[in-house]
Design an enzyme around this catalytic site. Structure first.
Site, mmCIF file in Angstrom:
data_model
loop_
_atom_site.group_PDB
_atom_site.id
_atom_site.type_symbol
_atom_site.label_atom_id
_atom_site.label_comp_id
_atom_site.label_asym_id
_atom_site.label_seq_id
_atom_site.Cartn_x
_atom_site.Cartn_y
_atom_site.Cartn_z
ATOM 1 N N ASN A 26 0.838 -1.189 0.000
ATOM 2 C CA ASN A 26 0.000 0.000 0.000
ATOM 3 C C ASN A 26 0.878 1.246 0.000
ATOM 4 O OD1 ASN A 26 0.938 0.303 2.641
ATOM 5 N ND2 ASN A 26 -0.956 -0.406 3.589
ATOM 6 N N ASP A 215 -9.294 -9.472 -0.185
ATOM 7 C CA ASP A 215 -8.557 -8.577 0.701
ATOM 8 C C ASP A 215 -8.547 -7.151 0.161
ATOM 9 O OD1 ASP A 215 -6.541 -8.223 3.010
ATOM 10 O OD2 ASP A 215 -5.420 -7.479 1.285
#
Length: 342
Positions: A26, A215
């Site tokens: 991320n 996810d």
């Protein structure tokens, strides 16, 4: 990526390793939980398929049926190596239990830490007839207790899979102009066309591909609710109810069900619309609960905004999530007390 086998009696343990790249993580540099789940499933698929083809008979591919609760003990960062080791710990007549451990390694300092432990269940499907489940070659156990414990785990997961499938009927509908911190405000969906690169030799989706997409959606739900950096803390059992065929359009939907002071529970399910070869009605293929935590820029846990429930269904799911949260908390405390006494 590298893979090695370990010599020894019974099925060999394997290890799969890969360095984590920027596109695995991320914006804060933490590797997505879905990336780790995909690596875990790949290792499990290799060792279980190899074992199921270790004796003479029909060639087969091991298909993922279930992943037990998985805790993310520590984040993996860009530049670190994820070492995923897998070992077969139990076999029934038609299924294989695989235990997987993930260890991150800083290749500059040599520092290592355990980041994940997971248990996966596979079933062998014939390459000649995808609907035919083959028999699994038995493994040898060092002690009779190991076989008894494995049989107990097998019966427990079998019962849980049945109960989960029976209560899987909900559908998420969009809401116009929802209020912040409500279920409707953060709920999210992703639509994906299943292509050849997503599939096994049998033409069905890899379990790891599905988990990675799940996810992703859960992360979007958590980020919308908190508007901070979020990471996967754990995944409750993921049940694969039906296979998803190449050419299907899958809808991965997520909604928040419960919040504690520092965590969020997100329900995610996958619905499949088969269009190629054999059109049929949409069906529920996979379901699971993901738990996320909110982190500051320094990586410290942040308080989670309280979830605002509006409908009777949302209130019921909140109480059910609270029950799961308290049960997990009590189990963790019992494990810590047991470890302290040893």
């Amino acid at each position: 990526m590298s893979e090695r086998g370990a010599a020894g009696p019974g099925p060999a343990a394997i290890q799969v390793s890969r360095i984590m790249r920027p596109d695995d993580a991320n914006v804060a540099g933490n590797v997505h939980g879905g990336t780790i789940l995909k690596m875990i499933e790949e290792a499990g698929a290799i060792i279980s398929t190899r074992h199921c083809n270790s004796q003479a008979g029909e060639p087969c591919v091991a298909a993922l049926a279930r992943v037990e609760r998985t805790d993310f003990l520590s984040p993996v960062c860009i530049g670190e190596v994820a070492n995923v080791s897998a070992e077969i710990t139990y076999t029934s007549r038609h299924s294989v239990e695989v235990q997987v451990n993930v260890m991150s390694e800083n290749i500059l300092t040599g520092a290592k830490k355990v980041t994940n432990k997971a248990t996966l269940w596979y079933v062998p499907l014939s390459l000649k007839n995808v609907n035919k489940v083959l028999e699994v070659p038995p493994i040898q156990y060092a002690r009779k207790e190991q076989e008894d414990e494995g049989k107990k785990r097998y019966e427990e997961q079998k019962l849980d899979r049945l109960e989960t499938k029976q209560r899987n009927g909900d559908v998420i509908f969009p809401v116009i102009n929802p209020e912040p911190h409500t279920v409707s405000y953060s709920q999210s969906s992703l639509i994906h066309l299943v292509g050849p690169s997503d599939c096994t030799l049998l033409g069905f989706v890899h379990g790891g591909v599905t988990m990675k997409l799940m996810d992703e959606v859960a992360g979007i739900v958590a980020a919308r609710h908190c508007k901070t950096n979020i990471v996967t803390a754990s995944v409750d059992a993921i049940n694969f109810h039906e296979k998803i065929k190449k050419g299907s359009v899958i809808t991965i939907s997520g909604r928040m069900t419960f919040t504690s002071n520092k965590s969020m529970e997100i329900e995610v399910f996958v619905d499949a619309d088969p269009f190629v070869d054999e059109p049929r009605e949409r069906y529920r293929a996979v379901s699971a609960f993901f738990t996320y935590v909110s982190l500051s820029k320094e990586g410290k846990p942040l308080p989670v905004p309280q979830l605002l429930t509006e409908t009777e269904g949302e209130k019921r799911r909140f109480e059910e999530g609270k029950g799961r949260y308290l049960q997990t908390k009590a189990k963790r405390q019992a494990q810590m007390q047991q470890a302290a006494q040893q």
